[in-house]
Design a protein around this motif. Structure first.
Motif, PDB file in Angstrom:
ATOM      1  N   ARG A   1       0.840  -1.210   0.000  1.00 10.94           N
ATOM      2  CA  ARG A   1       0.000   0.000   0.000  1.00 10.94           C
ATOM      3  C   ARG A   1       0.870   1.254   0.000  1.00 10.94           C
ATOM      4  O   ARG A   1       0.590   2.229  -0.701  1.00 10.94           O
TER       5      ARG A   1
ATOM      6  N   VAL B   1      -4.000   2.169  -9.464  1.00 13.43           N
ATOM      7  CA  VAL B   1      -3.065   1.068  -9.157  1.00 13.43           C
ATOM      8  C   VAL B   1      -1.827   1.169 -10.049  1.00 13.43           C
ATOM      9  O   VAL B   1      -1.928   1.148 -11.276  1.00 13.43           O
TER      10      VAL B   1
ATOM     11  N   ASN C   1       2.597  -3.998 -14.876  1.00 12.96           N
ATOM     12  CA  ASN C   1       2.531  -2.893 -13.944  1.00 12.96           C
ATOM     13  C   ASN C   1       2.701  -1.576 -14.684  1.00 12.96           C
ATOM     14  O   ASN C   1       3.227  -1.540 -15.800  1.00 12.96           O
TER      15      ASN C   1
ATOM     16  N   ASN D   1       2.452   1.888  -3.443  1.00 13.02           N
ATOM     17  CA  ASN D   1       1.489   2.463  -4.382  1.00 13.02           C
ATOM     18  C   ASN D   1       1.267   3.949  -4.114  1.00 13.02           C
ATOM     19  O   ASN D   1       1.227   4.766  -5.038  1.00 13.02           O
TER      20      ASN D   1
ATOM     21  N   HIS E   1       0.328  -3.738  -9.970  1.00 14.09           N
ATOM     22  CA  HIS E   1      -0.705  -4.783  -9.988  1.00 14.09           C
ATOM     23  C   HIS E   1      -0.165  -6.105  -9.457  1.00 14.09           C
ATOM     24  O   HIS E   1      -0.888  -6.882  -8.862  1.00 14.09           O
TER      25      HIS E   1
ATOM     26  N   VAL F   1      -2.694  -6.604  -6.693  1.00 18.53           N
ATOM     27  CA  VAL F   1      -3.349  -5.372  -6.257  1.00 18.53           C
ATOM     28  C   VAL F   1      -4.371  -4.943  -7.298  1.00 18.53           C
ATOM     29  O   VAL F   1      -4.036  -4.814  -8.480  1.00 18.53           O
ATOM     30  N   SER F   2      -5.620  -4.747  -6.861  1.00 19.00           N
ATOM     31  CA  SER F   2      -6.632  -4.161  -7.741  1.00 19.00           C
ATOM     32  C   SER F   2      -7.207  -2.955  -6.996  1.00 19.00           C
ATOM     33  O   SER F   2      -6.892  -2.752  -5.827  1.00 19.00           O
ATOM     34  N   PRO F   3      -8.047  -2.135  -7.639  1.00 20.88           N
ATOM     35  CA  PRO F   3      -8.509  -0.917  -6.963  1.00 20.88           C
ATOM     36  C   PRO F   3      -9.204  -1.179  -5.626  1.00 20.88           C
ATOM     37  O   PRO F   3      -9.196  -0.330  -4.752  1.00 20.88           O
TER      38      PRO F   3
ATOM     39  N   ILE G   1      -6.349  -6.288  -2.033  1.00 23.42           N
ATOM     40  CA  ILE G   1      -4.973  -6.795  -2.135  1.00 23.42           C
ATOM     41  C   ILE G   1      -5.020  -8.277  -1.758  1.00 23.42           C
ATOM     42  O   ILE G   1      -5.499  -8.641  -0.690  1.00 23.42           O
TER      43      ILE G   1
ATOM     44  N   SER H   1      -9.074  -3.869 -12.939  1.00 18.99           N
ATOM     45  CA  SER H   1      -8.246  -2.659 -13.107  1.00 18.99           C
ATOM     46  C   SER H   1      -8.409  -2.074 -14.509  1.00 18.99           C
ATOM     47  O   SER H   1      -7.444  -1.617 -15.113  1.00 18.99           O
TER      48      SER H   1
END
Length: 474
Positions: free
Chosen positions: A93, A138, A310, A96, A141, A434-436, A439, A208
């Motif tokens: 987190r 993101v 990514n 990002n 990803h 990781v997506s919007p 996690i 995403s």
């Protein structure tokens, strides 16, 4: 079994079987070593038949090599994993948030927590990403966080891999192989599942999507081609996700979208999981010589016409000088102390640090700031006087290119050597999606093991092997 100097994950420091291994060791004590040796050969045959190889550059035209697989699993308790995964999620987190900040307001620099030159003079910083917010916010990803262990409760992050982390296909194939060879073991020991990773990856990428996506998302994997060292993995993941595997020449910009060639003409792509480095992604915006990318893809990306996973420019968070600021980065963006520790790091760009490093080279590990795969590094305790003298010159000539760290006493896990179990050093790369809105961390990850006695270098390109990683159900 293990000396005082390091922590063995199966036998602790005192030679007594540790809790997470108790069921496994009970099974092992009834096993005949010659049967295990046979199984080991069988595993190698399976890997060869499946074609699980990676290319090694600099050996006869990218020679294909099998990554050695060891059949003794690495076992982590559910309790240990729960703590680790909290720390990994916190760190991802923060990474990002950091990436969004340095390509927008640069608040961390204004607050004096990170020197401006760390960004401005960094080759991995991509000015073309300034002001660009990726779909769903993101950047990373897929992340591979490299962890090492030095004691019962002591885990350190060795490095962050947010550019194009590889190795997940080995994690999946290692498990598949163990299930095939020792089905009885899995009814005895309750191990968390990893085989749903491709499904989770597809779901995560599908969440995403860019604004331009209309209906169900079209996803593709972009590979540099068959000569790339991780080509097997690119093909494997595309196949497992049931999406197209494409190369740059299969794609073109059509009506403001990136589209792939199909038998029915060109079809727009919503999400491109790229395994091509930034520099080769777009010959119009980056390296004009590149044959691997798609001319104009960056313009489509900036206009919200495609998701690139990514995101371009994420490589700056893998930078080993930035790594040394990660505890500050985590605190700045999450308001919390970092759960996972960093390895103490000297930045050779700083005169006092450089002096200390030059005076203590024989005890330190020195790495290139942008290096990967164990190349361009010096492991002081294993180096000859001449190697240390040569490396000092390199350091003095280009100090800013290096960081140094103490030599950690990495934990060991036994491997099946010729006729007995023998301890070897390991690291761990868990994979994070990781997506919007979510996690996901796959329980376990890829354990890499140094097969040479005493060696601390676990990279497959440097002769390391892999093990199946078991996270026990709580």
């Amino acid at each position: 079994m293990s000396g005082e100097s390091h922590f063995d994950e199966m036998y602790g420091r005192d030679g007594k079987t540790r809790g997470p291994y108790s069921e496994y060791c009970g099974w092992l004590s009834d096993e005949d070593v010659s049967r295990l040796r046979k199984k080991s050969v069988e595993a190698e045959t399976l890997f060869r038949r499946t074609g699980i190889t990676f290319n090694v550059y600099g050996m006869e035209e990218a020679a294909e090599r099998l990554i050695p697989f060891d059949i003794v699993p690495r076992i982590i308790s559910g309790r240990e994993w729960s703590r680790l995964s909290k720390g990994i999620e916190q760190r991802v987190r923060a990474i990002n948030a950091f990436l969004h900040d340095i390509y927008h307001g640069q608040e961390i620099i204004k607050a004096g927590r990170l020197p401006a030159e760390m960004i401005a003079q960094n080759d991995a910083f991509l000015p073309k990403m300034i002001g660009v917010t990726p779909p769903g916010g993101v950047y990373t990803h897929i992340v591979g966080t490299d962890l090492v262990r030095t004691g019962e409760d002591d885990f350190f992050v060795l490095e962050d891999n947010a550019r194009t982390p590889s190795g997940v296909s080995y994690m999946l194939e290692n498990r598949e192989t163990m299930l095939h060879m020792f089905p009885e073991l899995f009814s005895k020991v309750k191990v968390q599942n990893v085989s749903n990773y491709p499904r989770m990856l597809r779901r995560s990428l599908g969440r995403s999507v860019p604004d331009a996506c209309d209906g169900g998302p079209t996803i593709a994997v972009l590979t540099p081609g068959i000569h790339n060292s991780a080509y097997y993995e690119h093909a494997f993941l595309a196949d497992q996700m049931n999406v197209e595997l494409v190369e740059g020449h299969d794609l073109r910009v059509v009506d403001g979208r990136v589209a792939m060639r199909t038998t029915r003409g060109f079809k727009p792509i919503d999400v491109l999981y790229r395994r091509v480095d930034d520099d080769f992604l777009d010959p119009l915006n980056f390296n004009p010589e590149s044959q691997l990318g798609v001319p104009g893809i960056m313009d489509v990306y900036r206009a919200g016409g495609i998701t690139i996973a990514n995101a371009p420019g994420t490589g700056i968070s893998d930078d080993k000088a930035i790594y040394s600021y990660m505890p500050d980065i985590v605190e700045f963006y999450t308001g919390e102390q970092a759960i996972l520790k960093n390895v103490p790091t000297w930045r050779c760009s700083e005169p006092d640090a450089l002096k200390y490093v030059l005076d203590n080279l024989a005890d330190l590990v020195v790495k290139e700031v942008h290096g990967s795969g164990g190349y361009g590094m010096l492991v002081g305790p294993a180096a000859s006087k001449k190697e240390i003298a040569d490396f000092s010159k390199k350091l003095e000539a280009n100090a800013a290119n290096y960081i140094a760290q103490p030599t950690l006493s990495l934990s060991t896990v036994p491997i099946l050597a010729k006729s007995e179990l023998a301890p070897r050093h390991v690291d761990l790369r868990p994979f994070v999606l990781v997506s919007p809105d979510k996690i996901d961390i796959t329980p376990g990850g890829l354990t890499r093991v140094a097969l040479k006695k005493g060696s601390l270098v676990v990279n497959s390109s440097q002769g390391g092997g892999t093990k199946d990683t078991w996270v026990l159900e709580e």
